[in-house]
Design a protein around this motif. Structure first.
Motif, short mmCIF file in Angstrom:
data_model
loop_
_atom_site.label_atom_id
_atom_site.label_comp_id
_atom_site.label_asym_id
_atom_site.label_seq_id
_atom_site.Cartn_x
_atom_site.Cartn_y
_atom_site.Cartn_z
N GLU A 34 33.26 51.50 48.49
CA GLU A 34 33.91 50.62 49.08
C GLU A 34 35.26 50.24 47.89
OE1 GLU A 34 30.33 47.90 50.81
OE2 GLU A 34 31.51 47.04 49.33
N GLN A 35 36.48 50.03 48.43
CA GLN A 35 37.46 49.80 47.78
C GLN A 35 37.90 48.69 47.99
OE1 GLN A 35 39.41 54.10 48.49
NE2 GLN A 35 40.46 53.05 46.97
N SER A 36 38.61 47.97 46.93
CA SER A 36 39.03 46.53 47.05
C SER A 36 40.18 46.26 46.27
CB SER A 36 38.19 45.46 46.88
OG SER A 36 37.53 45.62 45.62
N PRO A 37 41.20 45.44 46.51
CA PRO A 37 41.29 45.02 47.78
C PRO A 37 41.95 45.88 48.97
CG PRO A 37 43.24 44.39 46.51
CD PRO A 37 42.28 45.17 45.58
N PRO A 38 41.91 45.43 50.05
CA PRO A 38 42.52 46.60 51.12
C PRO A 38 43.78 46.77 51.09
CG PRO A 38 41.36 44.64 52.29
CD PRO A 38 40.89 44.48 50.74
N ASP A 39 44.39 45.65 50.94
CA ASP A 39 46.06 45.56 50.74
C ASP A 39 46.44 44.99 49.76
OD1 ASP A 39 45.23 45.10 53.97
OD2 ASP A 39 46.62 46.70 53.65
N LEU A 40 47.43 45.16 48.97
CA LEU A 40 47.89 44.69 47.85
C LEU A 40 49.54 44.56 47.72
CD1 LEU A 40 47.17 43.39 45.11
CD2 LEU A 40 47.01 45.70 44.08
N ILE A 41 50.25 43.48 47.47
CA ILE A 41 51.64 43.40 47.63
C ILE A 41 51.86 43.02 46.26
CG2 ILE A 41 53.72 42.55 48.61
CD1 ILE A 41 52.01 42.07 51.17
N LEU A 42 52.98 43.67 45.57
CA LEU A 42 53.42 43.31 44.27
C LEU A 42 54.60 43.33 43.99
CD1 LEU A 42 51.01 45.75 42.13
CD2 LEU A 42 50.68 43.42 42.66
N GLN A 43 55.16 42.65 43.29
CA GLN A 43 56.71 42.51 42.81
C GLN A 43 56.90 43.54 41.82
OE1 GLN A 43 58.40 40.29 44.70
NE2 GLN A 43 60.29 41.03 43.93
N GLU A 44 58.07 44.46 41.78
CA GLU A 44 58.26 45.62 40.72
C GLU A 44 58.09 44.96 39.53
OE1 GLU A 44 62.19 47.16 41.23
OE2 GLU A 44 61.30 49.10 40.84
N GLY A 45 57.45 45.69 38.51
CA GLY A 45 57.10 45.31 37.37
C GLY A 45 55.75 44.42 36.95
N ALA A 46 55.12 44.30 38.15
CA ALA A 46 54.02 43.69 38.02
C ALA A 46 52.64 44.47 37.70
CB ALA A 46 53.44 42.80 39.27
N ASN A 47 51.52 44.29 37.12
CA ASN A 47 50.43 45.00 36.89
C ASN A 47 49.47 44.86 37.69
OD1 ASN A 47 51.54 45.51 34.26
ND2 ASN A 47 50.71 44.05 33.51
N SER A 48 48.63 45.64 38.40
CA SER A 48 47.40 45.54 39.09
C SER A 48 46.30 46.32 38.84
CB SER A 48 48.01 46.03 40.52
OG SER A 48 48.22 47.46 40.34
N THR A 49 44.97 45.86 39.44
CA THR A 49 43.81 46.56 39.22
C THR A 49 43.23 46.96 40.59
OG1 THR A 49 43.43 45.49 37.12
CG2 THR A 49 41.46 46.40 38.30
N LEU A 50 42.78 48.18 40.79
CA LEU A 50 42.36 48.49 42.11
C LEU A 50 40.80 48.92 41.75
CD1 LEU A 50 45.42 49.05 42.40
CD2 LEU A 50 44.71 50.55 44.09
N ARG A 51 39.91 48.39 42.51
CA ARG A 51 38.27 48.69 42.34
C ARG A 51 37.87 49.53 43.33
NH1 ARG A 51 34.49 45.62 39.30
NH2 ARG A 51 32.34 46.18 39.62
N CYS A 52 36.78 50.35 42.87
CA CYS A 52 35.97 51.28 43.85
C CYS A 52 34.53 51.16 43.32
CB CYS A 52 36.32 52.86 43.44
SG CYS A 52 35.55 53.82 44.18
N ASN A 53 33.81 50.66 44.17
CA ASN A 53 32.31 50.64 44.09
C ASN A 53 31.59 51.84 44.81
OD1 ASN A 53 32.43 48.15 42.57
ND2 ASN A 53 32.28 46.88 44.37
N PHE A 54 30.55 52.30 44.33
CA PHE A 54 29.68 53.34 45.11
C PHE A 54 28.33 53.03 44.83
CE2 PHE A 54 29.19 55.60 41.03
CZ PHE A 54 30.59 55.38 40.09
#
Lengths: 114, 109
Positions: free
Chosen positions: B5-25
């Motif tokens: 399972e991956q989350s979030p399904p969709d992500l919108i960022l402004q250029e320069g921002a940071n993000s974290t994508l998650r994967c559960n198994f």
């Protein structure tokens, strides 16, 4: 060095026809995998070869699908009596035997069955 | 079989921002890979990370195998980071990969 290559890049065929898709793995990689990706989904496993033999074919959807790797390098995925539901991108990957078992993917063949 | 399972399904960022994508198994794994699928459909290897932490430029990844999750960090995002990010796992050496449904990232200028 060269990556995984697949031919053709696109294939359009008519329902009921036979198609062959080719995969050329990275030189020295003895493990070869086929996956299928439908629109909006992640790739799904079809079959895995170690050398010339199919070590795991549990993902083949039915007996219309068959794959070979006669010399342990190039592989051909064969689909008989194609159906519209077979339309997808067919991806091939290869990896070294054992560890590390990182898989590297080719660009895929987009199959469209009309 | 293993569930991913991956989350979030969709992500919108402004250029320069940071993000974290998650994967559960759902089960123990010996292979975990993160991919970026570009607009032409090519799966690009980001990390091979069945356990531990790795960094490559603006990207880093951490897998906590005992807790069955992996995180992909993107810092100072760029428009070229846009695309779909897949996590894929396998139970053993030279076994099939099971993919998550992917995370669609859009980075706006």
């Amino acid at each position: 060095g060269a990556g995984v290559s697949q031919t053709p890049s696109n294939k359009v065929t008519e329902k009921g026809k036979y198609v062959e898709l080719r995969c050329d793995p990275i030189s020295g990689h003895t493990a070869l995998y086929w996956y299928r990706q439908s629109l909006g989904q992640g790739p799904e496993f079809l079959i895995y070869f170690q050398g010339t033999g199919a070590a795991d074919d549990s993902g083949l959807p039915n007996d219309r699908f068959f794959a070979v790797r006669p010399e342990g390098s190039v592989s051909t995925l064969k689909i008989q009596r194609t159906e519209r539901g077979d339309s997808a991108v067919y991806l091939c990957a290869s990896s070294l035997r054992g560890w590390p078992n990182e898989q590297f993917f080719g660009p895929g063949t987009r199959l469209t069955v009309l | 079989g293993i569930q991913v399972e991956q989350s979030p399904p969709d992500l919108i960022l402004q250029e320069g921002a940071n993000s974290t994508l998650r994967c559960n198994f759902s089960d123990s794994v010996n292979n975990l890979q993160w991919f970026h699928q570009n607009p032409w459909g090519q799966l690009i290897n980001l990390f091979y990370i069945p356990s531990g932490t790795k960094q490559n430029g603006r990207l880093s990844a951490t897998t906590v195998a005992t807790e069955r999750y992996s995180l992909l960090y993107i810092s100072s995002s760029q428009t070229t980071d846009s695309g779909v990010y897949f996590c894929a796992v396998g139970p053993g050496a030279n076994s099939k990969l099971t993919f998550g449904k992917g995370i669609t990232l859009s980075v706006r200028p």
